[in-house]
Design an enzyme around this catalytic site. Sequence first.
Site, mmCIF file in Angstrom:
data_model
loop_
_atom_site.group_PDB
_atom_site.id
_atom_site.type_symbol
_atom_site.label_atom_id
_atom_site.label_comp_id
_atom_site.label_asym_id
_atom_site.label_seq_id
_atom_site.Cartn_x
_atom_site.Cartn_y
_atom_site.Cartn_z
ATOM 1 N N THR A 148 0.934 -1.205 -0.181
ATOM 2 C CA THR A 148 0.254 -0.058 -0.078
ATOM 3 C C THR A 148 0.841 1.418 0.170
ATOM 4 O O THR A 148 0.572 2.233 -0.604
ATOM 5 C CB THR A 148 -0.741 0.103 1.286
ATOM 6 O OG1 THR A 148 -1.960 -1.125 1.168
ATOM 7 C CG2 THR A 148 -1.731 1.479 1.159
ATOM 8 N N HIS B 151 -9.063 -6.017 3.103
ATOM 9 C CA HIS B 151 -7.630 -6.108 3.473
ATOM 10 C C HIS B 151 -7.332 -7.748 3.750
ATOM 11 O O HIS B 151 -8.301 -8.166 4.714
ATOM 12 C CB HIS B 151 -7.122 -5.282 4.386
ATOM 13 C CG HIS B 151 -5.342 -5.303 4.263
ATOM 14 N ND1 HIS B 151 -4.763 -6.120 5.020
ATOM 15 C CD2 HIS B 151 -4.443 -4.287 4.209
ATOM 16 C CE1 HIS B 151 -3.474 -5.800 4.759
ATOM 17 N NE2 HIS B 151 -3.382 -4.840 4.606
ATOM 18 N N ASP C 218 -5.139 -0.540 -4.895
ATOM 19 C CA ASP C 218 -3.679 -0.184 -4.613
ATOM 20 C C ASP C 218 -2.743 -1.454 -4.846
ATOM 21 O O ASP C 218 -1.638 -1.243 -5.405
ATOM 22 C CB ASP C 218 -3.440 0.177 -3.147
ATOM 23 C CG ASP C 218 -3.981 -0.913 -2.077
ATOM 24 O OD1 ASP C 218 -4.768 -1.887 -2.419
ATOM 25 O OD2 ASP C 218 -3.619 -0.780 -0.998
ATOM 26 N N HIS C 219 -3.269 -2.612 -4.783
ATOM 27 C CA HIS C 219 -2.426 -3.846 -5.295
ATOM 28 C C HIS C 219 -3.146 -5.075 -5.165
ATOM 29 O O HIS C 219 -4.317 -5.082 -4.931
ATOM 30 C CB HIS C 219 -1.232 -4.112 -4.173
ATOM 31 C CG HIS C 219 -1.821 -4.145 -2.601
ATOM 32 N ND1 HIS C 219 -2.400 -5.069 -2.228
ATOM 33 C CD2 HIS C 219 -1.443 -3.251 -1.521
ATOM 34 C CE1 HIS C 219 -2.512 -4.923 -0.918
ATOM 35 N NE2 HIS C 219 -2.149 -3.943 -0.647
#
Length: 694
Positions: free
Chosen positions: A305, A423, A482-483
């Site tokens: 992140t 997450h 973000d990823h």
Amino acid sequence: MSKFFKKLGANLQTTVGFFCLSAFLIWLKTYIVYQTDFTLGAQGPLQHFLLILNPIGTTLLLLGIALYFRGRVAYWLMILINLLESIWIFSNVLYYREFSDFLSVAIIGSASSVDNNLNKAIGGIIHLGDFFVFVDIIVLVLLLLFKVIKIDKRKIKKRFALSITALSFFLIFADFGISNADRSGLLTRTFDNNYIVKYLGLNEYLAFNIFQTHKQEASRSAASAKDIKPILKFIDSHQAPDNVQYFGKAKGKNVFVIHLESLQQFMIGYKWDGQEVMPNLTKFYHDQSTMSFDNFYNQVGQGKTSDAETMLENSLYGLPSGSAMVNYGTSNTFQAAPAILSQQGYTTASFHGDVASFWNRDNAYKSWGYDYFFSKPFYKDADNPNYNVGYGMKDKIFLQDTAQYIQQLPQPFYAKVITVTNHYPYDLDKQNQTIKPFNTGDNTVDGYVQTAHYLDQAFGEFLAWLKASGLYNNSMIVLYGDHYGISDNHRPAIAKLLNKPEVTNADLANFQKVPFMIHMPGLKGGINHTYGGEIDVLPTLFDLLGVKDDNYVQFGTDLLSPKHISIVPFRDGDFVTPQYIKYQNQYFYTQTGKQIDFSKDPAAKQAIAKIQDYVDTSLSDSDKVITGDLLRFYTPAGFKKVNRKDYNYNPAKTKAALKQDLVSEPSSIFARNHDKSLVDLYKTDAPELKKDAK
């Protein structure tokens, strides 16, 4: 046969015999881990031979230390060395399982900045079988305690100990020589840690990483103003002019950058259990006023992140090892989006429902020039365990509470809103589960759909409030993943999600796609097929905002520019272009996914060599900018250097500053609504809030 075992038993009663047994067991478990827990991509007899060879040298070197001692000290020293080696292997197994990378000194050193709920995350990664690396130690200790193996008190000849040390160095250098012959520039083009472990070994990787970290730290003190000149020349030669059709279209508008944690592109439009997983984001993606990019890739490294934020705000890559925000965010000079926009009249703020120190944000944001940073202490009842999951506040509660501060920001403003519920480890309490988990059989993956669905609901509520409050019509809304959320180590699960019998490295490269959308009422939208990544976001936004950035050090190019460079470098030196993919040391045609046979297509080999040169130079130059703190030697015309002392994210002082803004800059929607709150317009179905209201 009985004579063999008697002789073996007799040999084990000697220090040398115990040494050989310990060395064999360390080698064996290391090799087993290589084959079962890491995806090193060994190809051909030579690379497989190196996997067998590379643990031996350092094992002999480390265990050989005990041979310089005698008796009980020598034996327990070997046990201790075995234990330390096993802890190192075990730790990397856990880290690699989730991040497809190896632990680094920087990551270990920055653990304190990302330790929130870390134990819970590790608990989700760990497998019972991982503890097998400690089994041999337990067995050896029991054999010694019950005197099945008796301690040999005789002193080892120093010449023998020296011979073992010399042999270990010979094997280490032989391994390096063979490896360097097979992979030229192994330690000079170090973008991929998998290569180092595959060729040299896990211990050698650690040694090199320690050296590399020291080198990075030393590079700052050795850097000078002349070091920035070739980098400026490289950037200037790859400039992409602004798109005149879009330049300034969003000038003076508020900017929302909504950080969609761990969200991957394949979830847009994805259906599961008879329903669309992300209906709000999918509708937003296809809106006529949304420019959506379907070939947009995450480019993060170990910083995950924090790397995404570094690219987004600075157009600088994350580092090959560790996090730039953690290691350099406090001390370095930056010319980031918040500072640039602040100097053009924008109020800049970031919102994050976790502790301020996570990824060193409380320091890095000062270096980047954020006027305001709203973290967990700003939110009422933020420590209520029912309001939190994983790495911070639940998105629905966090976004509703964020509205109270957004309404107070003087306009125009630049606001980054960081969601966290989607997450790893993708936990969500039953009251918030509104869709069934995936059925891949992979516990790490199956909860992903539930947290993604929750994120989508939270976004829908936030968007509805933007419209109800009147902010929507005067804002540009930017969304980005973000990823990756599901790492390459979950291939069977990925194949099932993509409805494929198996996945290739080309599939995994494309699995790195994340959503990127730019929405503004009246903006000409549609699906843009341009290839790009997070490094390209900043110049793209500056184009739309009418900010001239020709003189800034940016390694991305405007996605809207007709001369945008459609090369997407990954942090490990791999890449994707509209024509070619390089992923995990394999090459593919992008459009077909077929592996390239260079003997039949020499033109592809030449083209890929040029692409690789661009990728390597970009990554290397960006690293030099960060590790050498080179921006301290270069200030673009019209930009005022950031003074970190000007910023304070203390809740009391921040609230006082917002109150002062109501008088000095009464342009917020709160001020324009005669100091009456618009938070009541925010509607959420968060069950926790309903219970508390009752």
